[in-house]
Design a protein around this motif. Structure first.
Motif, PDB file in Angstrom:
ATOM      1  N   ILE A   9       0.841  -1.205   0.000  1.00 44.59           N
ATOM      2  CA  ILE A   9       0.000   0.000   0.000  1.00 44.59           C
ATOM      3  C   ILE A   9       0.875   1.254   0.000  1.00 44.59           C
ATOM      4  CG2 ILE A   9      -1.833   1.251   1.218  1.00 44.59           C
ATOM      5  CD1 ILE A   9      -2.211  -1.509   2.786  1.00 44.59           C
ATOM      6  N   GLY A  10       0.509   2.193  -0.834  1.00 42.25           N
ATOM      7  CA  GLY A  10       1.070   3.539  -0.775  1.00 42.25           C
ATOM      8  C   GLY A  10      -0.079   4.532  -0.686  1.00 42.25           C
ATOM      9  N   LEU A  11       0.090   5.582   0.080  1.00 42.83           N
ATOM     10  CA  LEU A  11      -0.979   6.567   0.241  1.00 42.83           C
ATOM     11  C   LEU A  11      -0.562   7.915  -0.344  1.00 42.83           C
ATOM     12  CD1 LEU A  11      -2.491   6.078   3.826  1.00 42.83           C
ATOM     13  CD2 LEU A  11      -3.357   5.239   1.639  1.00 42.83           C
ATOM     14  N   GLU A  12      -1.507   8.557  -1.002  1.00 41.88           N
ATOM     15  CA  GLU A  12      -1.357   9.947  -1.426  1.00 41.88           C
ATOM     16  C   GLU A  12      -2.325  10.759  -0.572  1.00 41.88           C
ATOM     17  OE1 GLU A  12      -2.200  10.088  -5.583  1.00 41.88           O
ATOM     18  OE2 GLU A  12      -0.752   8.512  -6.078  1.00 41.88           O
ATOM     19  N   VAL A  13      -1.777  11.596   0.301  1.00 42.43           N
ATOM     20  CA  VAL A  13      -2.599  12.375   1.221  1.00 42.43           C
ATOM     21  C   VAL A  13      -2.673  13.814   0.720  1.00 42.43           C
ATOM     22  CG1 VAL A  13      -2.895  13.151   3.600  1.00 42.43           C
ATOM     23  CG2 VAL A  13      -1.926  10.887   3.137  1.00 42.43           C
ATOM     24  N   HIS A  14      -3.894  14.307   0.560  1.00 42.01           N
ATOM     25  CA  HIS A  14      -4.118  15.674   0.075  1.00 42.01           C
ATOM     26  C   HIS A  14      -4.503  16.546   1.270  1.00 42.01           C
ATOM     27  CE1 HIS A  14      -4.278  14.275  -4.178  1.00 42.01           C
ATOM     28  NE2 HIS A  14      -4.680  13.160  -3.589  1.00 42.01           N
ATOM     29  N   VAL A  15      -3.608  17.433   1.643  1.00 40.82           N
ATOM     30  CA  VAL A  15      -3.799  18.298   2.806  1.00 40.82           C
ATOM     31  C   VAL A  15      -4.206  19.688   2.324  1.00 40.82           C
ATOM     32  CG1 VAL A  15      -2.722  19.290   4.856  1.00 40.82           C
ATOM     33  CG2 VAL A  15      -2.039  17.008   4.072  1.00 40.82           C
ATOM     34  N   GLN A  16      -5.406  20.114   2.689  1.00 43.30           N
ATOM     35  CA  GLN A  16      -5.843  21.465   2.334  1.00 43.30           C
ATOM     36  C   GLN A  16      -5.230  22.454   3.313  1.00 43.30           C
ATOM     37  OE1 GLN A  16      -9.996  22.183   1.187  1.00 43.30           O
ATOM     38  NE2 GLN A  16     -10.004  23.938   2.554  1.00 43.30           N
ATOM     39  N   LEU A  17      -4.452  23.388   2.802  1.00 41.44           N
ATOM     40  CA  LEU A  17      -3.756  24.345   3.656  1.00 41.44           C
ATOM     41  C   LEU A  17      -4.736  25.423   4.124  1.00 41.44           C
ATOM     42  CD1 LEU A  17      -0.436  24.738   1.622  1.00 41.44           C
ATOM     43  CD2 LEU A  17      -1.013  23.047   3.389  1.00 41.44           C
ATOM     44  N   LYS A  18      -4.597  25.808   5.395  1.00 46.36           N
ATOM     45  CA  LYS A  18      -5.555  26.776   5.944  1.00 46.36           C
ATOM     46  C   LYS A  18      -5.097  28.224   5.723  1.00 46.36           C
ATOM     47  CE  LYS A  18      -4.084  26.628  10.819  1.00 46.36           C
ATOM     48  NZ  LYS A  18      -4.561  26.414  12.204  1.00 46.36           N
ATOM     49  N   THR A  19      -4.810  28.520   4.483  1.00 48.55           N
ATOM     50  CA  THR A  19      -4.532  29.905   4.110  1.00 48.55           C
ATOM     51  C   THR A  19      -5.856  30.657   4.028  1.00 48.55           C
ATOM     52  OG1 THR A  19      -4.622  29.274   1.785  1.00 48.55           O
ATOM     53  CG2 THR A  19      -2.453  29.311   2.826  1.00 48.55           C
ATOM     54  N   ALA A  20      -5.812  31.959   4.200  1.00 52.88           N
ATOM     55  CA  ALA A  20      -7.032  32.761   4.123  1.00 52.88           C
ATOM     56  C   ALA A  20      -7.533  32.885   2.690  1.00 52.88           C
ATOM     57  CB  ALA A  20      -6.785  34.150   4.712  1.00 52.88           C
ATOM     58  N   LEU A 184       0.117  15.359  12.743  1.00 58.45           N
ATOM     59  CA  LEU A 184       1.339  16.134  12.494  1.00 58.45           C
ATOM     60  C   LEU A 184       1.009  17.437  11.775  1.00 58.45           C
ATOM     61  CD1 LEU A 184       4.398  16.557  12.373  1.00 58.45           C
ATOM     62  CD2 LEU A 184       4.414  15.175  10.275  1.00 58.45           C
ATOM     63  N   MET A 185       0.192  17.363  10.735  1.00 62.09           N
ATOM     64  CA  MET A 185      -0.136  18.566   9.970  1.00 62.09           C
ATOM     65  C   MET A 185      -0.882  19.589  10.835  1.00 62.09           C
ATOM     66  SD  MET A 185       1.226  18.179   7.009  1.00 62.09           S
ATOM     67  CE  MET A 185       2.526  17.053   7.528  1.00 62.09           C
ATOM     68  N   MET A 186      -1.714  19.094  11.756  1.00 58.38           N
ATOM     69  CA  MET A 186      -2.415  20.004  12.663  1.00 58.38           C
ATOM     70  C   MET A 186      -1.442  20.612  13.667  1.00 58.38           C
ATOM     71  SD  MET A 186      -5.936  17.834  13.209  1.00 58.38           S
ATOM     72  CE  MET A 186      -6.658  19.018  14.367  1.00 58.38           C
ATOM     73  N   TYR A 187      -0.479  19.821  14.178  1.00 61.38           N
ATOM     74  CA  TYR A 187       0.534  20.361  15.094  1.00 61.38           C
ATOM     75  C   TYR A 187       1.366  21.433  14.405  1.00 61.38           C
ATOM     76  CZ  TYR A 187       0.236  17.538  19.342  1.00 61.38           C
ATOM     77  OH  TYR A 187      -0.159  17.005  20.541  1.00 61.38           O
ATOM     78  N   LEU A 188       1.627  21.246  13.119  1.00 63.42           N
ATOM     79  CA  LEU A 188       2.413  22.225  12.374  1.00 63.42           C
ATOM     80  C   LEU A 188       1.611  23.490  12.080  1.00 63.42           C
ATOM     81  CD1 LEU A 188       4.194  19.847   9.831  1.00 63.42           C
ATOM     82  CD2 LEU A 188       5.161  20.845  11.906  1.00 63.42           C
ATOM     83  N   GLY A 189       0.298  23.420  12.304  1.00 62.65           N
ATOM     84  CA  GLY A 189      -0.545  24.601  12.123  1.00 62.65           C
ATOM     85  C   GLY A 189      -0.857  24.935  10.683  1.00 62.65           C
ATOM     86  N   ILE A 190      -0.776  23.930   9.776  1.00 66.27           N
ATOM     87  CA  ILE A 190      -0.973  24.245   8.362  1.00 66.27           C
ATOM     88  C   ILE A 190      -2.336  23.794   7.846  1.00 66.27           C
ATOM     89  CG2 ILE A 190       1.503  24.081   7.995  1.00 66.27           C
ATOM     90  CD1 ILE A 190       1.032  21.505   6.457  1.00 66.27           C
ATOM     91  N   THR A 191      -3.121  23.057   8.647  1.00 64.32           N
ATOM     92  CA  THR A 191      -4.452  22.637   8.236  1.00 64.32           C
ATOM     93  C   THR A 191      -5.327  22.487   9.465  1.00 64.32           C
ATOM     94  OG1 THR A 191      -5.712  20.972   6.982  1.00 64.32           O
ATOM     95  CG2 THR A 191      -3.918  20.158   8.357  1.00 64.32           C
ATOM     96  N   ASP A 192      -6.647  22.590   9.271  1.00 66.77           N
ATOM     97  CA  ASP A 192      -7.536  22.338  10.404  1.00 66.77           C
ATOM     98  C   ASP A 192      -7.850  20.846  10.531  1.00 66.77           C
ATOM     99  OD1 ASP A 192      -9.508  21.745   8.477  1.00 66.77           O
ATOM    100  OD2 ASP A 192     -10.428  23.705   8.622  1.00 66.77           O
ATOM    101  N   GLY A 198     -13.466  18.055   3.958  1.00 67.13           N
ATOM    102  CA  GLY A 198     -12.538  17.820   2.862  1.00 67.13           C
ATOM    103  C   GLY A 198     -11.157  18.396   3.066  1.00 67.13           C
ATOM    104  N   SER A 199     -10.813  18.782   4.306  1.00 63.22           N
ATOM    105  CA  SER A 199      -9.499  19.386   4.553  1.00 63.22           C
ATOM    106  C   SER A 199      -8.368  18.377   4.479  1.00 63.22           C
ATOM    107  CB  SER A 199      -9.475  20.061   5.927  1.00 63.22           C
ATOM    108  OG  SER A 199     -10.399  21.127   5.981  1.00 63.22           O
ATOM    109  N   LEU A 200      -8.702  17.099   4.540  1.00 59.25           N
ATOM    110  CA  LEU A 200      -7.684  16.061   4.404  1.00 59.25           C
ATOM    111  C   LEU A 200      -8.355  14.852   3.753  1.00 59.25           C
ATOM    112  CD1 LEU A 200      -4.791  15.326   6.707  1.00 59.25           C
ATOM    113  CD2 LEU A 200      -6.178  13.365   6.047  1.00 59.25           C
ATOM    114  N   ARG A 201      -7.804  14.432   2.612  1.00 58.08           N
ATOM    115  CA  ARG A 201      -8.338  13.295   1.875  1.00 58.08           C
ATOM    116  C   ARG A 201      -7.180  12.400   1.469  1.00 58.08           C
ATOM    117  NH1 ARG A 201     -10.241  17.948  -0.732  1.00 58.08           N
ATOM    118  NH2 ARG A 201      -9.269  17.495  -2.723  1.00 58.08           N
ATOM    119  N   ALA A 202      -7.477  11.170   1.131  1.00 57.59           N
ATOM    120  CA  ALA A 202      -6.416  10.240   0.761  1.00 57.59           C
ATOM    121  C   ALA A 202      -6.832   9.391  -0.424  1.00 57.59           C
ATOM    122  CB  ALA A 202      -6.057   9.342   1.941  1.00 57.59           C
ATOM    123  N   ASP A 203      -5.862   9.081  -1.273  1.00 53.94           N
ATOM    124  CA  ASP A 203      -5.995   8.062  -2.311  1.00 53.94           C
ATOM    125  C   ASP A 203      -5.069   6.918  -1.925  1.00 53.94           C
ATOM    126  OD1 ASP A 203      -7.577   9.923  -3.628  1.00 53.94           O
ATOM    127  OD2 ASP A 203      -5.944  10.588  -4.952  1.00 53.94           O
TER     128      ASP A 203
END
Length: 493
Positions: A9-20, A184-192, A198-203
């Motif tokens: 298995i390999g995952l492609e994770v799409h992280v929506q960045l919480k830019t304004a 991790l992405m939430m700790y980094l403060g880049i996504t909610d 839909g802020s985080l999805r995976a294929d």
């Protein structure tokens, strides 16, 4: 006939960045706005419009790269990924092809070894690249109308696509990877991290390695698209693994003998469904975007994001368990609440509270208030320094636990009050030594069974007298009562 096989298995994770705003224009990225109200000529793909890069998206991508231990590119560029879809108005997606912003890295997860024992496992990251999101197709939204409506509010929203190597070997590992990646992405403060929005999805790219005639052969790779929950990831991979195994038993086809597939996941039916044959990179006709200049990244750019990546879930575990001695289960509860909660706890300890007492109050009292009031720790009315003073007073015996909670409750209602004055007002009044000894003799005479238990080696039995002591004298310090009773049993009974 059965065969030995393993899932790859390999995952492609799409992280929506919480830019304004969006990646290449000033349109807002607020969730829930009325359809097609957060659009402009750029994200609508109108002729003559030109993109302008969002600097915050670059900063967030660098921060993610640091958190994933990735190689950061010093030169990265933009490419056009050409394909048709109704919610892609430009007819291409602005993405990154051969020069992504983040190169190889890794994410460490908890897995199981060959004996079934827990063990850490590093999942290699192939790359992470920035791209713009497409719009949203709404199918059959109106009863009785088999139509599709297009909402382009999401078109142009910045995404960071994080592609793993095929290092995952089970559906459970894939779920754990996604859970840890989101945290991790939430700790980094880049996504909610809100997967419902839909802020985080995976294929998931899934195939099997099957042993046949003493050799390992691979089934054709299947990509399962747009998995938007941990449960969906786990269930979809479990189903697809079984489906591929049964397909192999039926036709024996291996990789290269059948085309790659893209399949969708029907969560209600619990099955994957064929959507199309999988495209190769040549089908997208990638070429450098002529409207955007390459991005040059300096050491100063990377250093600027280092402080924001200082606390990660992994580093928090090492600190809370390894350095402060918390139980792993307690530390994990705290970590799952988010970085701000961990930082609040660390501030309480830094102000003088013991880790053991601080974690007990965090889990029993602070988190209860956060849940009851539906607030974040940033909105919690009691500063870490004030909570630390309460816990220090309890540790010293100035307050007992019950009175400490009284002070805690008063600060919740009126946080402007001076915590020192509240502690003094609710503090335990010292009981004369003679009065305390008389009280303890009275308790022991009334509870001969406690004396017997203590003499037989059960010193904890003395705790049964604490509540009785408080009823007789509300100022009796539980610790002094316990010590005096034990001393009297040893010398007088």
């Amino acid at each position: 006939m059965s065969h030995l096989y393993r899932t790859v298995i390999g995952l492609e994770v799409h992280v929506q960045l919480k830019t304004a705003t969006k990646l290449f224009c000033r349109c807002r990225t607020d969730f829930g706005a009325s359809p097609n109200t957060q659009v402009c000529p750029v994200c609508l793909g109108l002729p003559g419009s030109l993109p302008v890069l969002n600097d915050t998206a670059i900063r967030y991508a660098l921060r993610a790269g640091i958190g994933l231990h990735s190689e950061i590119a010093r030169f990265t560029k933009w490419d056009r990924k050409n394909y048709f879809y109704p919610d892609l108005p430009k007819g291409y997606q602005t993405s990154q092809f051969d020069l992504p912003i983040c190169g190889p890295g890794y994410l460490e997860i908890e897995s199981l070894d060959d004996t079934g024992a827990p063990c850490p496992k590093k999942i290699r990251i192939l790359r992470a690249h920035l791209e713009e999101d497409a719009g949203k197709s709404l199918h059959d939204e109106v009863a009785g109308k088999a139509d599709t409506r297009i909402d382009l509010n999401r078109a142009g929203t910045p995404l960071l696509e994080i592609v793993s190597e095929p290092d995952l070997r089970s559906a459970e590992d894939a779920k754990n990877y996604l859970v840890e990646m989101r945290l991790l992405m939430m700790y980094l403060g880049i996504t909610d991290g809100n997967m419902q929005e839909g802020s985080l999805r995976a294929d998931a790219n899934v195939n099997l390695h099957i042993q046949r005639d003493g050799k390992w052969v691979a089934t054709p790779i299947v990509e399962i698209k747009n998995l938007n929950s941990f449960r969906s990831v786990e269930r979809a991979i479990q189903y697809e693994s079984q489906r591929q195994y049964e397909q192999f038993l039926a036709d024996g086809k291996t990789i290269g003998e059948a085309p790659k597939q893209t399949r969708g996941w029907d969560d209600d039916a619990g099955v994957t469904e064929m959507q199309r044959e999988k495209e190769d990179s040549a089908d997208y006709r990638y070429f450098p975007c002529p409207d955007l200049v390459p991005v040059l990244i300096s050491d100063a750019d990377i250093a600027r994001e280092q402080p924001a990546a200082a606390i990660t879930p992994r580093s928090a575990r090492e600190n809370l368990v390894g350095s402060l001695g918390l139980r792993p289960a307690d530390a994990e509860i705290l970590i799952q609440q988010g970085r701000e909660t961990v930082e609040y706890f660390l501030a309480v300890v830094k102000a003088g509270a013991t880790p053991k007492r601080a974690i007990a109050w965090m889990l029993q009292d602070v988190l209860r208030i956060l849940n009851d009031r539906a607030i974040s720790v940033a909105e919690f009315p009691i500063p870490a320094s004030a909570l630390a003073l309460i816990l220090i007073a309890i540790e010293k015996g100035t307050l007992d636990t019950a009175r400490g909670r009284e002070v805690f409750a008063k600060l919740l209602d009126a946080p402007e009050q001076a915590v020192e004055a509240l502690i003094q007002a609710h503090g335990v009044v010292a009981v004369d030594a003679g009065e305390l000894e008389s009280l303890c003799r009275e308790l022991l005479n009334e509870n001969p069974d406690v004396i017997a238990k203590v003499k037989s080696g059960n010193a904890k039995a003395i705790s049964a007298l604490i509540g009785q002591a408080r009823k007789k004298n509300k100022n009796a310090d539980p610790r002094q009562v316990q010590e005096t009773c034990l001393q009297l049993i040893e010398t007088s009974y």
